[in-house]
Design a protein around this motif. Structure first.
Motif, short mmCIF file in Angstrom:
data_model
loop_
_atom_site.label_atom_id
_atom_site.label_comp_id
_atom_site.label_asym_id
_atom_site.label_seq_id
_atom_site.Cartn_x
_atom_site.Cartn_y
_atom_site.Cartn_z
N SER A 134 0.83 -1.19 0.00
CA SER A 134 0.00 0.00 0.00
C SER A 134 0.87 1.25 0.00
O SER A 134 1.99 1.25 0.47
CB SER A 134 -0.91 -0.01 1.23
OG SER A 134 -0.15 -0.10 2.41
N PRO A 137 1.41 4.88 1.42
CA PRO A 137 0.98 5.75 2.51
C PRO A 137 0.68 7.16 2.01
O PRO A 137 1.42 7.72 1.19
CB PRO A 137 2.19 5.75 3.45
CG PRO A 137 3.36 5.43 2.57
CD PRO A 137 2.83 4.51 1.51
N ALA A 148 -3.14 -3.50 6.18
CA ALA A 148 -3.18 -2.18 6.81
C ALA A 148 -4.23 -2.13 7.92
O ALA A 148 -4.01 -1.53 8.97
CB ALA A 148 -3.48 -1.11 5.75
N GLU A 193 -2.91 -4.06 10.95
CA GLU A 193 -1.88 -3.28 11.62
C GLU A 193 -2.50 -2.16 12.44
O GLU A 193 -2.05 -1.85 13.55
CB GLU A 193 -0.91 -2.71 10.59
CG GLU A 193 0.00 -3.76 9.96
CD GLU A 193 0.83 -3.22 8.82
OE1 GLU A 193 0.73 -1.99 8.55
OE2 GLU A 193 1.56 -4.00 8.20
N GLN A 194 -3.55 -1.54 11.90
CA GLN A 194 -4.25 -0.48 12.63
C GLN A 194 -4.87 -1.03 13.91
O GLN A 194 -4.78 -0.41 14.99
CB GLN A 194 -5.35 0.11 11.73
CG GLN A 194 -6.24 1.13 12.39
CD GLN A 194 -7.30 1.68 11.45
OE1 GLN A 194 -7.03 2.55 10.62
NE2 GLN A 194 -8.51 1.15 11.53
#
Length: 203
Positions: free
Chosen positions: A10, A12, A70, A73-74
């Protein structure tokens, strides 16, 4: 993670507008994953739920796997922050409160993030990532124990942290079991069990 390292990663966002767009895409992905599961979810659905063009989604997340990465991870950052908050108070917190906080930590995170469970249980996550997540969770629980009983030998602390984390997971699983009547009372009993265990092991 659901992704393979060979897949594109991804991108950022660099500006606030981009960060807001990514937040909206992640929120949409969380909702779709929770409703339909990881395998059934599509990038088209996620983009539509976020009110974004499909090209915008692919700009930040080239694959569904990178989007799931993502999101996981968040979630884990939020779990870590929650455990760090407990660690900061652990040295002076009454033991009953500490046991209650630990017992409910994953209950709170799981209840507020249903897609977290979907991703972890999807069978698409890289086993190495699962191992890394578990290791980090044990380390942070160990830090909580160290703050309370700094004299514990490292091996003993690690063993206790593993046992405590398993009790935390059991509490989270129990909280979403529809066959259990009086789950709140059962969670309180779990917290009492954990308090008794900690009182013995951290004395």
């Amino acid at each position: 993670m659901p992704s393979q390292k060979a897949s594109a990663e991804s991108k950022p966002p660099q500006r606030r507008r981009g960060r807001e767009r990514v937040a909206a895409l992640l929120a949409a992905a969380a909702a779709i994953f929770a409703e339909r599961g990881y395998d059934a979810a599509t990038m088209t659905e996620i983009a539509a739920r976020a009110g974004a063009a499909i090209g915008s989604l692919y700009q930040f997340f080239p694959t569904k796997a990178s989007l799931a990465d993502a999101l996981l991870e968040q979630y884990m950052r939020a779990v870590h922050a929650h455990l760090d908050g407990i660690a900061a108070q652990a040295p002076t917190m009454p033991l009953a409160d500490l046991a209650d906080s630990l017992c409910h930590a994953l209950v709170t995170m799981r209840s507020g993030n249903p897609a977290l469970v979907v991703l972890i249980e999807s069978g698409n996550i890289d086993p190495a990532m699962i191992a890394s997540i578990r290791k980090e969770m044990r380390r942070r629980v160990g830090a909580i124990l160290h703050g309370r009983a700094p004299g514990l030998p490292p091996a003993e602390q690690a063993a206790i942290a593993t046992a405590v984390l398993q009790m935390m997971k059991a509490a989270a699983a129990m909280n979403v079991d529809p066959t259990i009547a009086g789950r709140k009372a059962a969670l309180n009993e779990m917290a009492r069990m954990l308090e008794s265990y900690l009182r013995t092991r951290l004395a």
